[in-house]
Enzyme design. Structure first.
Site, mmCIF file in Angstrom:
data_model
loop_
_atom_site.group_PDB
_atom_site.id
_atom_site.type_symbol
_atom_site.label_atom_id
_atom_site.label_comp_id
_atom_site.label_asym_id
_atom_site.label_seq_id
_atom_site.Cartn_x
_atom_site.Cartn_y
_atom_site.Cartn_z
ATOM 1 N N TYR A 2 19.529 4.493 21.075
ATOM 2 C CA TYR A 2 18.922 4.544 21.589
ATOM 3 C C TYR A 2 17.355 3.555 23.105
ATOM 4 O O TYR A 2 17.205 3.966 23.935
ATOM 5 C CB TYR A 2 17.723 4.902 20.363
ATOM 6 C CG TYR A 2 17.106 5.869 19.897
ATOM 7 C CD1 TYR A 2 18.296 6.073 18.471
ATOM 8 C CD2 TYR A 2 15.771 6.689 20.137
ATOM 9 C CE1 TYR A 2 18.023 7.665 18.265
ATOM 10 C CE2 TYR A 2 15.988 7.916 19.197
ATOM 11 C CZ TYR A 2 16.964 7.901 17.915
ATOM 12 O OH TYR A 2 16.519 8.716 17.211
ATOM 13 N N LYS B 144 28.990 3.767 10.158
ATOM 14 C CA LYS B 144 29.837 4.396 10.221
ATOM 15 C C LYS B 144 31.372 3.809 10.697
ATOM 16 O O LYS B 144 31.745 3.682 12.311
ATOM 17 C CB LYS B 144 30.079 5.351 11.176
ATOM 18 C CG LYS B 144 31.326 6.970 11.265
ATOM 19 C CD LYS B 144 31.123 7.415 10.012
ATOM 20 C CE LYS B 144 32.248 8.238 10.273
ATOM 21 N NZ LYS B 144 32.552 8.532 9.761
ATOM 22 N N ASP C 157 28.333 10.046 6.094
ATOM 23 C CA ASP C 157 28.300 11.104 5.675
ATOM 24 C C ASP C 157 27.762 11.503 4.408
ATOM 25 O O ASP C 157 27.282 11.693 3.576
ATOM 26 C CB ASP C 157 29.490 11.744 6.531
ATOM 27 C CG ASP C 157 31.058 10.729 5.753
ATOM 28 O OD1 ASP C 157 30.427 9.383 5.509
ATOM 29 O OD2 ASP C 157 32.133 10.835 6.709
ATOM 30 N N ASP D 279 17.394 7.612 11.796
ATOM 31 C CA ASP D 279 16.080 9.049 12.391
ATOM 32 C C ASP D 279 16.929 10.003 11.475
ATOM 33 O O ASP D 279 15.511 10.993 10.981
ATOM 34 C CB ASP D 279 16.433 9.008 14.183
ATOM 35 C CG ASP D 279 15.808 10.473 14.851
ATOM 36 O OD1 ASP D 279 14.541 10.400 13.978
ATOM 37 O OD2 ASP D 279 16.476 11.476 15.255
ATOM 38 N N ASP E 203 14.888 11.590 7.805
ATOM 39 C CA ASP E 203 14.127 13.224 7.502
ATOM 40 C C ASP E 203 15.293 14.097 6.739
ATOM 41 O O ASP E 203 14.316 14.917 6.232
ATOM 42 C CB ASP E 203 15.246 14.252 8.814
ATOM 43 C CG ASP E 203 14.104 14.495 10.004
ATOM 44 O OD1 ASP E 203 13.431 13.454 10.248
ATOM 45 O OD2 ASP E 203 13.918 15.492 10.744
HETATM 46 C C1 IPM Z 1 11.526 10.383 15.714
HETATM 47 C C2 IPM Z 1 11.403 10.829 16.534
HETATM 48 C C3 IPM Z 1 11.722 10.133 17.298
HETATM 49 C C4 IPM Z 1 12.953 10.003 17.433
HETATM 50 C C5 IPM Z 1 11.949 10.848 19.089
HETATM 51 C C6 IPM Z 1 10.885 12.367 19.213
HETATM 52 C C7 IPM Z 1 12.183 10.258 19.684
HETATM 53 O O1 IPM Z 1 12.037 12.070 15.614
HETATM 54 O O2 IPM Z 1 10.461 9.422 14.956
HETATM 55 O O3 IPM Z 1 12.153 10.322 14.379
HETATM 56 O O4 IPM Z 1 13.986 10.158 17.452
HETATM 57 O O5 IPM Z 1 12.939 8.723 16.872
HETATM 58 MN MN MN Z 2 12.944 11.649 13.732
#
Ligand code: IPM
Ligand code: MN
Ligand code: NAD
Length: 343
Positions: free
Chosen positions: A133, A180, A213, A237, A241
């Site tokens: 990032y 990884k 993975d 990230d 999710d």
């Molecule tokens: C998060 C989001 C951000 C990230 C994006 C919007 C840049 O997905 O906060 O998880 O990847 O950090």
């Molecule tokens: Mn995210």
């Protein structure tokens, strides 16, 4: 302890969930002052090319912490916008921990068939200032058939060690480090060496390792196996999710961006601006409400933070929630119901 909160509502459902969050904070009467930066959004970026001005950053620096809704707009193709808000805040405030808990508040929200494997209660500790990032790289021979693009994945001993230390410090029973290293050996090797070093101070905690993975597979197979998962920016990230969905959905997932040394913090739901449901008053406010609970913990209001979590759990269990959780309340009514439970 009270303080001042810089608030960035942002785009899409961001302003809707922030309004709900500020309603909750106001109702709790904790005496925070708020500084609302409602001009930091895609509209201004489209008109002026500015994500965050120096004046905006000065207001953020002056605050005790930051509460953010979400940034992102389908009309903005340029990644400079989100980078200029979210990634600039994380990097300039040196918020090197992204703490993302996932707790299943009600059985009906789990996607897993076997009840014994549903009860996720873990934290993804995501390194938040390094990795792929950082924006190091470039494009050669732009737009030609021989175009080349490079994004460098940066890990430093300083950055890796400090986030690992945080992960061990919040673990209850175990830490699982995810990398990884079998395919990305240099960064992976550094993470593994630092992991072994930091673990030495925590002989009572179980220490495990998984490739990313396998971690994704195992999280779906048996989420109850995890306590703290610590990993780099990109894997964190993605995995957060996944843990969010295992805990009932993105609408309820909370996060704290922290620097434990300076005490700075930025609190935001894990979800984005959800353009598909924006403007309809149906966005789930519990992601920001639980992020506010993390902020209250951070500011020393631990009793109030726990009361908010209990009220959200009760709202979820009794179906007083938005459609994504199977309820039929609006954003506003869902937060009103949490506030009623608090009183
Ligand atoms: C998060 C989001 C951000 C990230 C994006 C919007 C840049 O997905 O906060 O998880 O990847 O950090
Ligand atoms: Mn995210
Ligand atoms: P998203 O999180 O906005 O939405 C993904 C899905 O989850 C959508 O179907 C959405 O309707 C649903 N959802 C999200 N939040 C919800 C809520 N509170 N209640 C009910 N449903 C909810 O992710 P995306 O669609 O990939 O991204 C949209 C924009 O948001 C993009 O510009 C992206 O870059 C940005 N984004 C910003 C942040 C942030 O500001 N922290 C985080 C992720 C994505």
């Amino acid at each position: 302890m009270s303080g001042s909160i810089a608030v960035i509502p942002g785009d899409g459902i961001g302003p809707e969930v922030v309004e709900a969050g500020l309603f909750l904070l106001g109702a709790m009467g904790l005496g925070f002052s708020v500084d609302i930066l409602d001009h930091v959004n895609a509209e201004r970026f489209l008109a002026t090319g500015v994500s965050m001005s120096d004046d905006d950053m000065a207001r953020v620096h002056a605050a005790t912490c930051v509460l953010l809704g979400a940034v992102g707009d389908p009309r903005v193709g340029d990644p400079a916008y989100a980078r200029g808000v979210l990634l600039r805040l994380r990097s300039e405030l040196d918020l090197y921990v992204n703490h993302r808990p996932a707790v299943l508040l009600d059985d009906r929200l789990s996607p897993l068939r076997d009840p014994a494997r549903r009860a996720i209660d873990c934290v993804v500790v995501r390194e938040n200032t390094e990795g792929i990032y950082v924006g190091s790289g470039g494009t050669l021979r732009h737009s030609s058939p021989h175009e080349v693009s490079v994004d460098n994945d940066i890990s430093t001993r300083f950055g890796v060690s400090r986030v690992l230390r945080y992960a061990f410090s919040v673990a209850r029973r175990s830490v699982c480090m995810v990398d990884k290293a079998n395919a990305i050996p240099f960064g992976g090797g550094l993470w593994q060496r630092c992991y072994a070093e930091e673990a030495a101070a925590y002989p009572d905690l179980e220490r495990t390792h998984l490739y990313v993975d396998a971690a994704a597979m195992k999280l779906v197979h048996d989420p109850t196996a995890f306590d703290v998962i610590v990993t780099n920016n990109l894997f964190g990230d993605v995995l957060s999710d996944l843990t969010a969905q295992l805990a009932g959905g993105l609408g309820m997932a909370a996060s704290a961006n922290l620097n434990p040394e300076t005490g700075k913090g930025l609190f935001e739901p894990v979800h984005g601006s959800a353009p598909d449901i924006a403007g309809r008053n149906v966005a789930n406010p519990f992601g920001i409400v639980l992020s506010i609970a993390l902020m209250l913990d951070h500011l020393g209001h631990t009793v109030e933070a726990e009361a908010v979590r209990v009220a959200v759990r009760s709202a979820v269990r009794s179906g007083r929630c938005t459609p994504d959780l199977g309820g039929d309340l609006s954003t506003k009514d869902a937060v009103v119901s949490v506030v009623a439970e608090l009183h």
